[in-house]
Motif scaffolding. Structure first.
Motif, PDB file in Angstrom:
ATOM      1  N   LEU A 181       0.835  -1.206   0.000  1.00 35.41           N
ATOM      2  CA  LEU A 181       0.000   0.000   0.000  1.00 35.41           C
ATOM      3  C   LEU A 181       0.869   1.255   0.000  1.00 35.41           C
ATOM      4  O   LEU A 181       0.656   2.180  -0.781  1.00 35.41           O
ATOM      5  CB  LEU A 181      -0.928  -0.005   1.229  1.00 35.41           C
ATOM      6  N   LEU A 190       1.019   4.055  -2.967  1.00 32.99           N
ATOM      7  CA  LEU A 190       0.611   5.446  -2.729  1.00 32.99           C
ATOM      8  C   LEU A 190       1.741   6.449  -2.982  1.00 32.99           C
ATOM      9  O   LEU A 190       1.517   7.650  -3.002  1.00 32.99           O
ATOM     10  CB  LEU A 190       0.069   5.605  -1.307  1.00 32.99           C
ATOM     11  N   THR A 197      -2.862  10.998  -1.622  1.00 37.31           N
ATOM     12  CA  THR A 197      -2.505  10.542  -0.277  1.00 37.31           C
ATOM     13  C   THR A 197      -2.549  11.707   0.706  1.00 37.31           C
ATOM     14  O   THR A 197      -2.980  11.566   1.850  1.00 37.31           O
ATOM     15  CB  THR A 197      -1.087   9.927  -0.307  1.00 37.31           C
ATOM     16  N   LEU A 245      -4.426  14.378   0.481  1.00 35.62           N
ATOM     17  CA  LEU A 245      -5.826  14.705   0.778  1.00 35.62           C
ATOM     18  C   LEU A 245      -6.458  13.651   1.693  1.00 35.62           C
ATOM     19  O   LEU A 245      -7.321  13.958   2.512  1.00 35.62           O
ATOM     20  CB  LEU A 245      -6.637  14.817  -0.522  1.00 35.62           C
ATOM     21  N   SER A 246      -6.026  12.408   1.520  1.00 38.99           N
ATOM     22  CA  SER A 246      -6.590  11.321   2.343  1.00 38.99           C
ATOM     23  C   SER A 246      -5.823  11.178   3.661  1.00 38.99           C
ATOM     24  O   SER A 246      -5.991  10.185   4.368  1.00 38.99           O
ATOM     25  CB  SER A 246      -6.523   9.988   1.598  1.00 38.99           C
ATOM     26  N   ALA A 284      -7.696  10.213   6.773  1.00 38.92           N
ATOM     27  CA  ALA A 284      -8.299   8.886   6.635  1.00 38.92           C
ATOM     28  C   ALA A 284      -7.229   7.800   6.750  1.00 38.92           C
ATOM     29  O   ALA A 284      -7.426   6.786   7.424  1.00 38.92           O
ATOM     30  CB  ALA A 284      -9.007   8.774   5.293  1.00 38.92           C
ATOM     31  N   LEU A 285      -6.076   8.037   6.097  1.00 36.27           N
ATOM     32  CA  LEU A 285      -5.013   7.034   6.142  1.00 36.27           C
ATOM     33  C   LEU A 285      -4.412   6.951   7.543  1.00 36.27           C
ATOM     34  O   LEU A 285      -3.990   5.889   7.995  1.00 36.27           O
ATOM     35  CB  LEU A 285      -3.933   7.350   5.100  1.00 36.27           C
ATOM     36  N   LYS A 336      -6.169   7.461  10.222  1.00 33.51           N
ATOM     37  CA  LYS A 336      -7.175   6.715  10.976  1.00 33.51           C
ATOM     38  C   LYS A 336      -6.985   5.203  10.733  1.00 33.51           C
ATOM     39  O   LYS A 336      -7.025   4.398  11.662  1.00 33.51           O
ATOM     40  CB  LYS A 336      -8.567   7.159  10.483  1.00 33.51           C
ATOM     41  N   PHE A 337      -6.751   4.875   9.451  1.00 28.94           N
ATOM     42  CA  PHE A 337      -6.489   3.479   9.088  1.00 28.94           C
ATOM     43  C   PHE A 337      -5.269   2.965   9.846  1.00 28.94           C
ATOM     44  O   PHE A 337      -5.302   1.911  10.482  1.00 28.94           O
ATOM     45  CB  PHE A 337      -6.260   3.388   7.575  1.00 28.94           C
ATOM     46  N   THR A 389      -5.896   2.404  13.482  1.00 30.50           N
ATOM     47  CA  THR A 389      -6.730   1.235  13.803  1.00 30.50           C
ATOM     48  C   THR A 389      -5.903  -0.042  13.794  1.00 30.50           C
ATOM     49  O   THR A 389      -6.116  -0.938  14.608  1.00 30.50           O
ATOM     50  CB  THR A 389      -7.889   1.102  12.787  1.00 30.50           C
ATOM     51  N   ILE A 427     -10.762  -2.260   6.785  1.00 27.54           N
ATOM     52  CA  ILE A 427     -10.535  -1.031   7.553  1.00 27.54           C
ATOM     53  C   ILE A 427     -10.069   0.085   6.609  1.00 27.54           C
ATOM     54  O   ILE A 427     -10.491   1.237   6.714  1.00 27.54           O
ATOM     55  CB  ILE A 427      -9.501  -1.268   8.686  1.00 27.54           C
ATOM     56  N   SER A 459     -11.924   3.598   5.996  1.00 25.76           N
ATOM     57  CA  SER A 459     -11.222   4.853   6.276  1.00 25.76           C
ATOM     58  C   SER A 459     -11.271   5.778   5.062  1.00 25.76           C
ATOM     59  O   SER A 459     -11.502   6.980   5.194  1.00 25.76           O
ATOM     60  CB  SER A 459      -9.754   4.590   6.638  1.00 25.76           C
ATOM     61  N   SER A 488     -14.435   7.709   4.683  1.00 30.83           N
ATOM     62  CA  SER A 488     -14.954   8.306   5.912  1.00 30.83           C
ATOM     63  C   SER A 488     -15.215   9.818   5.820  1.00 30.83           C
ATOM     64  O   SER A 488     -15.843  10.380   6.697  1.00 30.83           O
ATOM     65  CB  SER A 488     -14.011   8.002   7.074  1.00 30.83           C
ATOM     66  N   LEU A 534     -13.160  14.614   1.871  1.00 29.44           N
ATOM     67  CA  LEU A 534     -11.766  14.876   1.526  1.00 29.44           C
ATOM     68  C   LEU A 534     -11.043  13.554   1.223  1.00 29.44           C
ATOM     69  O   LEU A 534     -10.283  13.443   0.259  1.00 29.44           O
ATOM     70  CB  LEU A 534     -11.084  15.597   2.698  1.00 29.44           C
ATOM     71  N   ALA A 535     -11.346  12.574   2.066  1.00 31.63           N
ATOM     72  CA  ALA A 535     -10.737  11.248   1.867  1.00 31.63           C
ATOM     73  C   ALA A 535     -11.200  10.652   0.542  1.00 31.63           C
ATOM     74  O   ALA A 535     -10.406  10.063  -0.195  1.00 31.63           O
ATOM     75  CB  ALA A 535     -11.113  10.325   3.022  1.00 31.63           C
ATOM     76  N   SER A 550      -5.915   9.084  -6.037  1.00 35.44           N
ATOM     77  CA  SER A 550      -5.006   7.933  -5.872  1.00 35.44           C
ATOM     78  C   SER A 550      -5.549   6.699  -6.575  1.00 35.44           C
ATOM     79  O   SER A 550      -5.042   5.591  -6.360  1.00 35.44           O
ATOM     80  CB  SER A 550      -4.828   7.600  -4.385  1.00 35.44           C
ATOM     81  N   ALA A 595      -3.168   4.290  -8.197  1.00 33.66           N
ATOM     82  CA  ALA A 595      -2.263   3.696  -7.208  1.00 33.66           C
ATOM     83  C   ALA A 595      -3.000   2.653  -6.381  1.00 33.66           C
ATOM     84  O   ALA A 595      -2.482   1.553  -6.126  1.00 33.66           O
ATOM     85  CB  ALA A 595      -1.709   4.787  -6.292  1.00 33.66           C
ATOM     86  N   PHE A 629      -2.413  -1.307  -6.045  1.00 33.61           N
ATOM     87  CA  PHE A 629      -2.351  -2.000  -4.757  1.00 33.61           C
ATOM     88  C   PHE A 629      -3.297  -3.206  -4.758  1.00 33.61           C
ATOM     89  O   PHE A 629      -2.929  -4.313  -4.408  1.00 33.61           O
ATOM     90  CB  PHE A 629      -2.713  -1.010  -3.638  1.00 33.61           C
TER      91      PHE A 629
END
Lengths: 329, 329
Positions: A242, A246, A256, A258-259, A262-263, A265-266, A269, B241, B245, B248, B251-252, B259, B262, B266
């Motif tokens: 991953l 990315l 990436t 912008l995310s 979220a990433l 948060k991933f 977790t 997950i 994410s 969520s 923006l994400a 992405s 990419a 993946f």
């Protein structure tokens, strides 16, 4: 103090744990001058720790047999002795796993009701965590050993995850009663018929470690160790691919960015630091092994696991439960 | 034809495989009228297939013992009989795993040099794939069984992955020679000392399945099955997950859009369809089990695995190697 980044992450970890657990007093075993300056650096005030000097460290490649012979005056050996003497309630170390296991086994001794101690770790599940044991303290286990692992794991889940009636499963190659070895069926009968009135689910398969169907997964140390390492390998492979993907183009890198939240948060977790702390169960004392490569947050989590067990009076509860289980032999 | 999405994905899979393998002629076992219309839909021309009608399907929940008694006239039973009669070179099915195993074991019989057949699957590694066996054909394995698994896995890696000297490892709880069970050490000795001049690496741990250090990982069916399912569970948890994410926030979602390529890369790298095809080794015929939930691309990959084995003359090579191994008993 041992581990890849000790003593730095250990003292910093104690400092982080101190915020959450202001009543815990730390006994820090290791090189006094180094620890003193780290305590100052990480704002650990002198009223919440003692330093016990030792300049002998068990290296990461020291064999357990050598550690047993030569490790008594090491920081690890002295920390364990301190638990044995009742001067400390628990020991947490990021040092050599084999050495810690040998020294705690020798120093804290097996509980008289326990036929085999076990190593437990918590793994992430879809909504919470699953406790898996044994992860390699023994390569073989008979039916009673497995049933005892179930009971110890159940006590652990109550103590650390705060689950009132943890659901216990035995790892097998299928969920049907006819699957797998006789040993597994016998262990299943012991747990199901026990006067402890356990929340016993039956057999589970490897993928069920993660779906939250059960809170405790029982297996022998060989299978558990292979499963744990396969899980770690899978996780590392997927996150590695991953990461590479990315970073593979400027558009991906922008995406990436912008995310990012979220990433993050991933990442949080599945953060291995959350699940840091393999615990040796079945001994006259609480001993938690933090991952050698962890950072201060991971080490603080391992401290929290240890204090949860102490607060719950885990050893007393385990003894009582195992005595009841034994009465049904 | 069985499986979650049969016969659709089976015929479509054959059509995809047909592009790559124009010389392969398919024998399609199942409901004639349905298959005929699917062949037309997926542009499989009549010169590259025969349809053998059967309207008996072994359901997903049929027990192997029932399948054995009642499955001879089913599409699966007839396909296997066709291999046994030499009318087909290999059988590929997305149907009931236990039934396929029982029917192939009974129909194709064990090779006389093989003491226990085994199930092999390919798992992704950092740079290529790793063949792991046994994944559950037997729950126990002695040293000779394990050594034979090593030899069969080595032949498979040569046939399907095209590796000239595949590196073989035995799954254990540590890499040192003293680790694990006696059985593993004995298997290790048989492989190391064999006149086959194998590229034997020694013991590997669960995480090494993924780092590409070895091409073939040997284990007993119990451990292999638990490891495989733990790996599948981990993969599902992490990707689930990640998906949650990335959805969520707006923006994400925007970042995910940028992405896209990419993330697709993946997804393609860890795509389980690439590794589709558990193979029953040690029988008088080639039998490949496609994942029941796969799609046409996955099924086409399973067909390719089967044809690779046929082209390599896998059974002949396995027999010859096992005879040489046997001479050292």
């Amino acid at each position: 103090m041992g581990g890849d980044h000790a003593p730095d992450i250990v003292v910093k970890g104690a400092s982080i744990a101190n915020q959450k657990l202001p009543n815990v007093r730390f006994k820090l075993f290791g090189e006094q001058s180094k620890i003193e300056s780290l305590c100052a650096q990480y704002a650990l005030t002198s009223d919440c720790y003692d330093i016990i000097h030792s300049d002998i460290v068990i290296e990461g490649d020291t064999k357990p047999s050598i550690a047993l012979r030569q490790g008594k005056r090491s920081s690890m050996g002295m920390a364990i002795a301190s638990v044995d003497a009742g001067e400390a309630d628990c020991v947490v170390s990021a040092g050599n796993t084999g050495a810690l296991m040998a020294l705690t086994m020798f120093g804290l001794k097996r509980l008289e009701t326990v036929s085999r101690p076990a190593i437990l770790a918590m793994l992430p599940s879809r909504n919470s965590m699953t406790c898996v044991l044994d992860l390699g303290a023994n390569i073989e286990a008979d039916a009673l050993n497995l049933a005892q692992f179930g009971v110890m794991g159940e006590c652990f889940a109550r103590a650390v995850l705060g689950i009132e009636k943890p659901k216990i499963g035995i790892l097998n190659v299928g969920e049907e009663d006819v699957k797998g070895f006789d040993t597994l069926r016998q262990a299943s009968t012991i747990l199901r018929d026990s006067p402890l009135n356990l929340n016993f689910h039956g057999f589970v398969e490897g993928n069920h470690i993660f779906d939250g169907d059960v809170d405790v997964v029982v297996t022998d140390g060989f299978t558990g160790n292979v499963a744990l390492k396969s899980i770690e390998g899978t996780s590392k492979l997927i996150t590695g691919i991953l990461r590479d993907s990315l970073q593979s183009s400027w558009l991906a890198r922008l995406g990436t960015l912008l995310s990012y939240c979220a990433l993050k948060k991933f990442k949080n977790t599945i953060d291995p630091r959350l699940y840091n702390g393999a615990v040796f169960l079945g001994l006259n004392g609480v001993s938690v092994k933090s991952h050698g490569g962890t950072d201060a947050i991971g080490f603080a989590n391992a401290i929290e696991v240890a204090t949860d067990l102490v607060k719950f009076d885990f050893i007393h509860h385990t003894q009582a439960s195992l005595l009841k289980l034994k009465s049904t032999d």
